[in-house]
Design a protein around this motif. Sequence first.
Motif, PDB file in Angstrom:
ATOM      1  N   GLY A  65       0.784  -1.221   0.000  1.00  0.00           N
ATOM      2  CA  GLY A  65       0.000   0.000   0.000  1.00  0.00           C
ATOM      3  C   GLY A  65       0.814   1.269   0.000  1.00  0.00           C
ATOM      4  N   ALA A  66       2.113   1.194  -0.170  1.00  0.00           N
ATOM      5  CA  ALA A  66       2.934   2.400  -0.207  1.00  0.00           C
ATOM      6  C   ALA A  66       2.956   2.967  -1.634  1.00  0.00           C
ATOM      7  N   GLY A  67       2.837   4.259  -1.726  1.00  0.00           N
ATOM      8  CA  GLY A  67       2.897   4.893  -3.047  1.00  0.00           C
ATOM      9  C   GLY A  67       1.740   4.460  -3.920  1.00  0.00           C
TER      10      GLY A  67
END
Length: 126
Positions: A65-67
């Motif tokens: 879920g990063a970026g």
Amino acid sequence: MDFFPSPWGPPPFFIFFFVLILVLIVGTVLYGIFSSVSVWSANNASERLTVPGRVVAKRTQVSGGAGDSSAFTRYYATFEFEDGRRVELPLKGPQYGLMVEGDFGELTYQGTRFIDFVRMRKEEHS
């Protein structure tokens, strides 16, 4: 432009690091495959049990879920049996959503594999 001016090819430390990284990647993939097959085999060898139990806890584990990447959620429920033993089992999202902490019912599982949970009414187990 000649990146490797030596007539014998790339320097030995380039070859060493290339082989080291390749071995680490292949080893990690093989370890993942063998550990998954081991858990699957152990679950298949376990007895399928259907026992009365209560949902005592639920939790989620979110990874990624990063970026711009998407997140992945794992769902777990902890069941307590009449003798006080507890077991935490991984669930799928719809199964997780149908359970509430405190639900009593019949849990069917095999090793660490959740199979089913049939909720009972309060009148049925009072």
